[in-house]
Each structure stands twice: as C-alpha cells, then as structure tokens.
Design a protein around this motif. Structure first.
Motif, PDB file in Angstrom:
ATOM      1  N   ASP A  54      56.715-128.249  -7.378  1.00  0.00           N
ATOM      2  CA  ASP A  54      56.755-127.596  -6.063  1.00  0.00           C
ATOM      3  C   ASP A  54      57.392-126.208  -6.141  1.00  0.00           C
ATOM      4  O   ASP A  54      56.937-125.276  -5.490  1.00  0.00           O
ATOM      5  CB  ASP A  54      57.508-128.454  -5.045  1.00  0.00           C
ATOM      6  CG  ASP A  54      56.719-129.659  -4.587  1.00  0.00           C
ATOM      7  OD1 ASP A  54      55.467-129.657  -4.737  1.00  0.00           O
ATOM      8  OD2 ASP A  54      57.336-130.610  -4.066  1.00  0.00           O
ATOM      9  N   ALA A  55      58.441-126.073  -6.948  1.00  0.00           N
ATOM     10  CA  ALA A  55      59.095-124.768  -7.094  1.00  0.00           C
ATOM     11  C   ALA A  55      58.148-123.764  -7.744  1.00  0.00           C
ATOM     12  O   ALA A  55      58.089-122.597  -7.332  1.00  0.00           O
ATOM     13  CB  ALA A  55      60.373-124.907  -7.920  1.00  0.00           C
ATOM     14  N   VAL A  56      57.395-124.206  -8.744  1.00  0.00           N
ATOM     15  CA  VAL A  56      56.440-123.315  -9.413  1.00  0.00           C
ATOM     16  C   VAL A  56      55.312-122.945  -8.450  1.00  0.00           C
ATOM     17  O   VAL A  56      54.907-121.786  -8.372  1.00  0.00           O
ATOM     18  CB  VAL A  56      55.894-123.936 -10.712  1.00  0.00           C
ATOM     19  CG1 VAL A  56      54.811-123.056 -11.333  1.00  0.00           C
ATOM     20  CG2 VAL A  56      57.025-124.166 -11.704  1.00  0.00           C
ATOM     21  N   ARG A  57      54.820-123.924  -7.673  1.00  0.00           N
ATOM     22  CA  ARG A  57      53.781-123.623  -6.680  1.00  0.00           C
ATOM     23  C   ARG A  57      54.270-122.588  -5.670  1.00  0.00           C
ATOM     24  O   ARG A  57      53.518-121.719  -5.246  1.00  0.00           O
ATOM     25  CB  ARG A  57      53.352-124.895  -5.959  1.00  0.00           C
ATOM     26  CG  ARG A  57      52.386-125.733  -6.724  1.00  0.00           C
ATOM     27  CD  ARG A  57      51.809-126.873  -5.878  1.00  0.00           C
ATOM     28  NE  ARG A  57      51.334-127.909  -6.756  1.00  0.00           N
ATOM     29  CZ  ARG A  57      52.042-128.968  -7.149  1.00  0.00           C
ATOM     30  NH1 ARG A  57      53.252-129.170  -6.700  1.00  0.00           N
ATOM     31  NH2 ARG A  57      51.521-129.834  -7.987  1.00  0.00           N
ATOM     32  N   LYS A  58      55.526-122.678  -5.274  1.00  0.00           N
ATOM     33  CA  LYS A  58      56.104-121.707  -4.329  1.00  0.00           C
ATOM     34  C   LYS A  58      56.114-120.320  -4.946  1.00  0.00           C
ATOM     35  O   LYS A  58      55.772-119.325  -4.281  1.00  0.00           O
ATOM     36  CB  LYS A  58      57.522-122.136  -3.945  1.00  0.00           C
ATOM     37  CG  LYS A  58      58.317-121.139  -3.153  1.00  0.00           C
ATOM     38  CD  LYS A  58      57.997-121.196  -1.681  1.00  0.00           C
ATOM     39  CE  LYS A  58      58.975-120.407  -0.861  1.00  0.00           C
ATOM     40  NZ  LYS A  58      58.587-119.069  -0.544  1.00  0.00           N
ATOM     41  N   ILE A  59      56.482-120.204  -6.195  1.00  0.00           N
ATOM     42  CA  ILE A  59      56.489-118.915  -6.880  1.00  0.00           C
ATOM     43  C   ILE A  59      55.073-118.353  -6.950  1.00  0.00           C
ATOM     44  O   ILE A  59      54.846-117.169  -6.684  1.00  0.00           O
ATOM     45  CB  ILE A  59      57.115-119.036  -8.288  1.00  0.00           C
ATOM     46  CG1 ILE A  59      58.605-119.352  -8.160  1.00  0.00           C
ATOM     47  CG2 ILE A  59      56.885-117.767  -9.099  1.00  0.00           C
ATOM     48  CD1 ILE A  59      59.259-119.767  -9.459  1.00  0.00           C
ATOM     49  N   VAL A  60      54.112-119.209  -7.294  1.00  0.00           N
ATOM     50  CA  VAL A  60      52.711-118.772  -7.341  1.00  0.00           C
ATOM     51  C   VAL A  60      52.289-118.273  -5.965  1.00  0.00           C
ATOM     52  O   VAL A  60      51.695-117.199  -5.835  1.00  0.00           O
ATOM     53  CB  VAL A  60      51.788-119.906  -7.839  1.00  0.00           C
ATOM     54  CG1 VAL A  60      50.326-119.551  -7.620  1.00  0.00           C
ATOM     55  CG2 VAL A  60      52.058-120.204  -9.305  1.00  0.00           C
ATOM     56  N   SER A  61      52.606-119.028  -4.941  1.00  0.00           N
ATOM     57  CA  SER A  61      52.247-118.634  -3.579  1.00  0.00           C
ATOM     58  C   SER A  61      52.879-117.304  -3.196  1.00  0.00           C
ATOM     59  O   SER A  61      52.227-116.432  -2.606  1.00  0.00           O
ATOM     60  CB  SER A  61      52.678-119.725  -2.599  1.00  0.00           C
ATOM     61  OG  SER A  61      52.409-119.346  -1.281  1.00  0.00           O
ATOM     62  N   ASP A  62      54.142-117.136  -3.535  1.00  0.00           N
ATOM     63  CA  ASP A  62      54.859-115.894  -3.202  1.00  0.00           C
ATOM     64  C   ASP A  62      54.276-114.677  -3.905  1.00  0.00           C
ATOM     65  O   ASP A  62      54.446-113.549  -3.446  1.00  0.00           O
ATOM     66  CB  ASP A  62      56.346-116.010  -3.556  1.00  0.00           C
ATOM     67  CG  ASP A  62      57.100-116.966  -2.651  1.00  0.00           C
ATOM     68  OD1 ASP A  62      56.547-117.365  -1.597  1.00  0.00           O
ATOM     69  OD2 ASP A  62      58.236-117.334  -3.014  1.00  0.00           O
ATOM     70  N   HIS A  63      53.610-114.889  -5.038  1.00  0.00           N
ATOM     71  CA  HIS A  63      53.075-113.777  -5.821  1.00  0.00           C
ATOM     72  C   HIS A  63      51.550-113.663  -5.752  1.00  0.00           C
ATOM     73  O   HIS A  63      50.944-112.934  -6.538  1.00  0.00           O
ATOM     74  CB  HIS A  63      53.544-113.889  -7.272  1.00  0.00           C
ATOM     75  CG  HIS A  63      55.010-113.625  -7.402  1.00  0.00           C
ATOM     76  ND1 HIS A  63      55.947-114.595  -7.198  1.00  0.00           N
ATOM     77  CD2 HIS A  63      55.687-112.493  -7.654  1.00  0.00           C
ATOM     78  CE1 HIS A  63      57.154-114.076  -7.339  1.00  0.00           C
ATOM     79  NE2 HIS A  63      57.029-112.808  -7.608  1.00  0.00           N
ATOM     80  N   THR A  64      50.954-114.397  -4.812  1.00  0.00           N
ATOM     81  CA  THR A  64      49.511-114.307  -4.614  1.00  0.00           C
ATOM     82  C   THR A  64      49.212-113.177  -3.642  1.00  0.00           C
ATOM     83  O   THR A  64      49.790-113.108  -2.560  1.00  0.00           O
ATOM     84  CB  THR A  64      48.936-115.635  -4.083  1.00  0.00           C
ATOM     85  OG1 THR A  64      49.191-116.653  -5.052  1.00  0.00           O
ATOM     86  CG2 THR A  64      47.436-115.530  -3.845  1.00  0.00           C
TER      87      THR A  64
END
Length: 79
Positions: A54-64
C-alpha cells in the motif's frame, strides 16, 4: 525481455507485459514508465524496500502525471 520481466516480478508465464517494460529508449535514461508497468512492480519493490505494498502504491500514485493539457500523451509515472 518479456520472459525476464515476468520472472523478476513473479508474474505467470502468459501474463501480458506493458510495452514500455520490454523496450528501451534510445538513451536508456527515460525518467517515466507507464502506470501499468509501475503497478506490476509494486510487490517486488515493496519486498525489496521492506515496505507495505500500500505504501508503494501511494508513492506510485503521488508520482503519476496525467496527460498534458488533459489530452496529449498518456499518463506516466515519474521514476
């Protein structure tokens, strides 16, 4: 390249692979990948970094990044 990508990311042998995962830019320094490519790497990155998925998905989302002007190009993840 597709077979190696699937193996590295723990995907089934017949899993579809995003084109940008198995092609290279001319310089090899493209700072962006597709959101689909990033999503397929979440589990591997989370394990390697000792983070939750979930933390990695959040980072991906923040940098999309969305399409330029809402219509040009495709969404990308700035890596």
């Amino acid at each position: 390249l597709a077979e190696a990508y699937r193996t590295e990311n723990g995907l089934p042998a017949n899993a579809p692979v995003p084109a940008d995962a198995v092609t290279r830019s001319a310089s090899g320094l493209d700072p962006h990948i597709s959101p689909e490519n990033a999503a397929l790497q979440v589990a591997r990155v989370a394990k390697a970094r000792n983070m939750s998925e979930d933390a990695v998905r959040k980072i991906v989302s923040d940098h999309t990044e969305a399409r330029a002007l809402g219509i040009l190009g495709e969404p990308v993840v700035n890596v």
